[in-house]
Design a protein around this motif. Sequence first.
Motif, PDB file in Angstrom:
ATOM      1  N   VAL A  20     -19.956  -2.759  -3.387  1.00 38.58           N
ATOM      2  CA  VAL A  20     -19.798  -1.649  -3.840  1.00 38.58           C
ATOM      3  C   VAL A  20     -20.740  -0.474  -2.945  1.00 38.58           C
ATOM      4  CG1 VAL A  20     -21.842  -0.505  -5.465  1.00 38.58           C
ATOM      5  CG2 VAL A  20     -20.478  -2.342  -6.263  1.00 38.58           C
ATOM      6  N   ALA A  21     -21.892  -1.110  -2.352  1.00 43.16           N
ATOM      7  CA  ALA A  21     -22.545   0.212  -1.179  1.00 43.16           C
ATOM      8  C   ALA A  21     -21.224   0.552  -0.275  1.00 43.16           C
ATOM      9  CB  ALA A  21     -23.442  -0.642  -0.539  1.00 43.16           C
ATOM     10  N   MET A  22     -20.720  -0.783   0.024  1.00 43.23           N
ATOM     11  CA  MET A  22     -20.145  -0.062   1.456  1.00 43.23           C
ATOM     12  C   MET A  22     -18.318   0.530   1.258  1.00 43.23           C
ATOM     13  SD  MET A  22     -19.258  -3.449   3.569  1.00 43.23           S
ATOM     14  CE  MET A  22     -18.586  -3.094   5.252  1.00 43.23           C
ATOM     15  N   ILE A  23     -17.835   0.150  -1.080  1.00 45.00           N
ATOM     16  CA  ILE A  23     -17.439   1.263  -0.689  1.00 45.00           C
ATOM     17  C   ILE A  23     -17.607   2.122  -0.663  1.00 45.00           C
ATOM     18  CG2 ILE A  23     -15.926   1.930  -2.833  1.00 45.00           C
ATOM     19  CD1 ILE A  23     -15.526  -0.950  -2.857  1.00 45.00           C
ATOM     20  N   ILE A 102     -14.656  -4.118   4.796  1.00 52.24           N
ATOM     21  CA  ILE A 102     -14.824  -4.199   3.950  1.00 52.24           C
ATOM     22  C   ILE A 102     -13.773  -5.155   3.957  1.00 52.24           C
ATOM     23  CG2 ILE A 102     -13.969  -2.997   1.812  1.00 52.24           C
ATOM     24  CD1 ILE A 102     -15.129  -0.371   2.493  1.00 52.24           C
ATOM     25  N   GLY A 103     -13.034  -4.984   4.186  1.00 54.02           N
ATOM     26  CA  GLY A 103     -11.932  -6.063   3.913  1.00 54.02           C
ATOM     27  C   GLY A 103     -12.329  -7.762   4.128  1.00 54.02           C
ATOM     28  N   ILE A 104     -12.688  -8.024   5.963  1.00 48.74           N
ATOM     29  CA  ILE A 104     -13.697  -9.046   6.246  1.00 48.74           C
ATOM     30  C   ILE A 104     -14.858  -9.303   5.232  1.00 48.74           C
ATOM     31  CG2 ILE A 104     -14.911  -9.867   7.636  1.00 48.74           C
ATOM     32  CD1 ILE A 104     -12.708  -7.958   9.751  1.00 48.74           C
ATOM     33  N   VAL A 105     -15.184  -8.250   4.809  1.00 44.28           N
ATOM     34  CA  VAL A 105     -16.382  -8.656   3.734  1.00 44.28           C
ATOM     35  C   VAL A 105     -16.410  -9.425   2.249  1.00 44.28           C
ATOM     36  CG1 VAL A 105     -18.639  -7.769   2.501  1.00 44.28           C
ATOM     37  CG2 VAL A 105     -18.508  -7.027   5.295  1.00 44.28           C
ATOM     38  N   PHE A 106     -14.756  -9.201   1.786  1.00 46.57           N
ATOM     39  CA  PHE A 106     -14.443  -9.278   0.987  1.00 46.57           C
ATOM     40  C   PHE A 106     -14.118 -10.724   0.937  1.00 46.57           C
ATOM     41  CE2 PHE A 106     -15.700  -5.602  -0.963  1.00 46.57           C
ATOM     42  CZ  PHE A 106     -16.057  -5.348  -2.369  1.00 46.57           C
ATOM     43  N   ILE A 107     -13.332 -11.115   1.803  1.00 41.91           N
ATOM     44  CA  ILE A 107     -11.877 -12.417   2.355  1.00 41.91           C
ATOM     45  C   ILE A 107     -13.000 -13.572   2.533  1.00 41.91           C
ATOM     46  CG2 ILE A 107      -9.953 -12.987   3.594  1.00 41.91           C
ATOM     47  CD1 ILE A 107      -8.889 -10.198   3.756  1.00 41.91           C
ATOM     48  N   LEU A 108     -13.849 -13.748   3.605  1.00 42.30           N
ATOM     49  CA  LEU A 108     -13.939 -14.071   4.171  1.00 42.30           C
ATOM     50  C   LEU A 108     -15.055 -14.815   3.434  1.00 42.30           C
ATOM     51  CD1 LEU A 108     -14.843 -13.624   8.036  1.00 42.30           C
ATOM     52  CD2 LEU A 108     -13.309 -14.854   6.905  1.00 42.30           C
ATOM     53  N   ILE A 128      -8.597 -11.878  -6.543  1.00 38.81           N
ATOM     54  CA  ILE A 128      -8.033 -11.432  -5.850  1.00 38.81           C
ATOM     55  C   ILE A 128      -6.944 -10.168  -6.007  1.00 38.81           C
ATOM     56  CG2 ILE A 128      -4.963 -12.497  -5.568  1.00 38.81           C
ATOM     57  CD1 ILE A 128      -6.376 -15.594  -5.812  1.00 38.81           C
ATOM     58  N   MET A 129      -7.058 -10.011  -7.372  1.00 34.50           N
ATOM     59  CA  MET A 129      -6.247  -8.685  -7.738  1.00 34.50           C
ATOM     60  C   MET A 129      -7.303  -7.358  -6.889  1.00 34.50           C
ATOM     61  SD  MET A 129      -5.717  -8.880 -11.806  1.00 34.50           S
ATOM     62  CE  MET A 129      -5.540  -6.779 -11.645  1.00 34.50           C
ATOM     63  N   LEU A 130      -8.324  -8.151  -6.244  1.00 31.80           N
ATOM     64  CA  LEU A 130      -8.978  -6.482  -5.955  1.00 31.80           C
ATOM     65  C   LEU A 130      -8.331  -6.265  -4.703  1.00 31.80           C
ATOM     66  CD1 LEU A 130     -11.639  -5.008  -5.884  1.00 31.80           C
ATOM     67  CD2 LEU A 130     -12.937  -7.144  -5.038  1.00 31.80           C
ATOM     68  N   LEU A 131      -8.803  -7.370  -4.273  1.00 29.13           N
ATOM     69  CA  LEU A 131      -8.249  -7.333  -2.426  1.00 29.13           C
ATOM     70  C   LEU A 131      -6.180  -6.937  -2.515  1.00 29.13           C
ATOM     71  CD1 LEU A 131      -9.226 -11.697  -1.466  1.00 29.13           C
ATOM     72  CD2 LEU A 131     -10.653  -9.239  -1.390  1.00 29.13           C
ATOM     73  N   VAL A 132      -5.695  -7.398  -3.262  1.00 33.96           N
ATOM     74  CA  VAL A 132      -4.211  -6.440  -3.201  1.00 33.96           C
ATOM     75  C   VAL A 132      -4.733  -5.375  -3.269  1.00 33.96           C
ATOM     76  CG1 VAL A 132      -2.166  -6.257  -4.668  1.00 33.96           C
ATOM     77  CG2 VAL A 132      -2.901  -8.593  -4.086  1.00 33.96           C
ATOM     78  N   LEU A 133      -5.592  -4.337  -4.105  1.00 34.71           N
ATOM     79  CA  LEU A 133      -5.545  -3.770  -4.734  1.00 34.71           C
ATOM     80  C   LEU A 133      -6.303  -2.820  -3.236  1.00 34.71           C
ATOM     81  CD1 LEU A 133      -7.041  -2.838  -8.536  1.00 34.71           C
ATOM     82  CD2 LEU A 133      -4.510  -1.901  -7.620  1.00 34.71           C
ATOM     83  N   GLY A 134      -7.524  -3.701  -2.741  1.00 37.64           N
ATOM     84  CA  GLY A 134      -8.040  -2.690  -0.973  1.00 37.64           C
ATOM     85  C   GLY A 134      -7.021  -2.626  -0.457  1.00 37.64           C
ATOM     86  N   ALA A 135      -5.684  -3.516  -0.360  1.00 32.02           N
ATOM     87  CA  ALA A 135      -5.057  -3.795   0.975  1.00 32.02           C
ATOM     88  C   ALA A 135      -4.258  -2.762   0.195  1.00 32.02           C
ATOM     89  CB  ALA A 135      -4.049  -4.622   0.990  1.00 32.02           C
ATOM     90  N   LEU A 136      -3.583  -2.280  -0.789  1.00 31.01           N
ATOM     91  CA  LEU A 136      -3.219  -1.336  -1.375  1.00 31.01           C
ATOM     92  C   LEU A 136      -3.865   0.359  -0.849  1.00 31.01           C
ATOM     93  CD1 LEU A 136      -0.376  -0.603  -2.757  1.00 31.01           C
ATOM     94  CD2 LEU A 136      -1.892  -0.794  -5.233  1.00 31.01           C
ATOM     95  N   GLN A 137      -4.707  -0.076  -1.322  1.00 34.47           N
ATOM     96  CA  GLN A 137      -5.587   1.341  -0.696  1.00 34.47           C
ATOM     97  C   GLN A 137      -5.031   1.833   0.539  1.00 34.47           C
ATOM     98  OE1 GLN A 137      -6.534   3.687  -2.243  1.00 34.47           O
ATOM     99  NE2 GLN A 137      -8.502   4.401  -1.127  1.00 34.47           N
ATOM    100  N   GLY A 138      -5.138   0.775   1.749  1.00 38.45           N
ATOM    101  CA  GLY A 138      -5.035   1.416   2.939  1.00 38.45           C
ATOM    102  C   GLY A 138      -3.823   1.800   2.908  1.00 38.45           C
ATOM    103  N   LEU A 139      -2.877   1.194   2.171  1.00 34.59           N
ATOM    104  CA  LEU A 139      -1.320   1.668   2.658  1.00 34.59           C
ATOM    105  C   LEU A 139      -1.253   3.180   2.121  1.00 34.59           C
ATOM    106  CD1 LEU A 139       1.669   0.721   3.191  1.00 34.59           C
ATOM    107  CD2 LEU A 139       1.320   0.602   0.948  1.00 34.59           C
ATOM    108  N   ILE A 140      -2.236   3.178   0.785  1.00 37.89           N
ATOM    109  CA  ILE A 140      -2.291   4.902   0.024  1.00 37.89           C
ATOM    110  C   ILE A 140      -2.166   5.324   1.196  1.00 37.89           C
ATOM    111  CG2 ILE A 140      -3.210   6.131  -1.469  1.00 37.89           C
ATOM    112  CD1 ILE A 140      -2.650   3.858  -3.322  1.00 37.89           C
ATOM    113  N   GLY A 141      -3.599   5.699   1.954  1.00 35.30           N
ATOM    114  CA  GLY A 141      -4.497   6.335   2.782  1.00 35.30           C
ATOM    115  C   GLY A 141      -3.494   6.897   4.687  1.00 35.30           C
ATOM    116  N   TRP A 142      -2.403   5.397   4.465  1.00 35.68           N
ATOM    117  CA  TRP A 142      -1.464   5.705   5.778  1.00 35.68           C
ATOM    118  C   TRP A 142      -0.402   6.417   5.071  1.00 35.68           C
ATOM    119  CZ3 TRP A 142      -0.912   6.787  10.406  1.00 35.68           C
ATOM    120  CH2 TRP A 142       0.340   6.409  10.945  1.00 35.68           C
TER     121      TRP A 142
END
Length: 342
Positions: A20-23, A102-108, A128-142
């Motif tokens: 939460v804090a990192m987001i 953030i991705g590392i802190v969530f996945i590991l 797992i859905m959260l991780l997918v949504l996080g990756a999708l957020q990166g794609l949206i940013g790009w």
Amino acid sequence: MEMQQKKGNRAIVIWLFTGVAMIIVQVLLGGITRLTGSGLSITEWKPILGALPPMNEAAWQAAFEKYQQIGQAKYINSHFTLSDFKWIYFWEWLHRNWARLIGIVFILPFVWFIIKKKIDRSMIVPMIMLLVLGALQGLIGWVMVKSGLNEENLYVSHIRLAIHFIAALGLLWYVLWFALKLTVPAGSIVQAPSLRKLSGWVLCMLVLQLIYGAFMAGLHAALAATTWPSINGFAVPPGMFSQGGFLEDATHNQITIQFIHRGLAYLLTILIAIWYLRSARLPQLATVRALALLTVLLQVFLGVLTVLNSDVKIPLGFALAHQFTGMALLMVMIWARFVTRR
């Protein structure tokens, strides 16, 4: 999906609240990136290799030359030196690298929790859905950044910016809700259907307000009217319907966007004041109701300060404080919604 509190949940709770804090930090970095005009400084998307900045002067010069090919560099920042470029590059680089972190802190920890069987089975698929949504957020940013890497668009679309922003807040909501499930005791949950319904309306209006906050930042709409309580001396300013249609004005006209943003702020304040008064009979809600009222009043106050101190450009400090308080209000109202569950 219901999860009961367990003694072994402490590490998971720390993990979720760290997320939460990192987001929150990531959203604030996004605000800095937008207000400093840094978002188009990195013209390539390299998910792995892009973690490192240019490592020597030749690499810096090559990155600068790529930036100089786009419209923003040619028509707005043509005066930039390499030193100026390094400054805006830093903010975009930090914004992207914080996302990687953030991705590392969530996945590991997630993998570790599964291996050690410290995580509920009911949490695995949602995480797992959260991780997918996080990756999708990166794609949206790009996709958002890429839309500005040409000679025609001097900035990325404020519509795409709003989508990117709301997607990040969706992740914040998702993670916070999980954390509340593990930390809020059952005795703090009250049966209050009318309050729950009202908090739902507040959240809907707040999401709309945050979208308009992104429009304000994306179009630098605070500069269109720097007076309060009037808008350039008017209650309803002229020029609000000059773009050829209501939808066009409501999404692209600076003065219309500011008018709507202010109006939504006043309506939210009234709704939260009503929620505050109606929740007075429930002592379990004493903390959240006080925070809700204080936060919305602070949010309006910071919005006024941002407008009044906007001259040639929007003051970064006030704008970030205003953005942070908006996220704080969202989290408080999510909490309010949570503790009035059926």
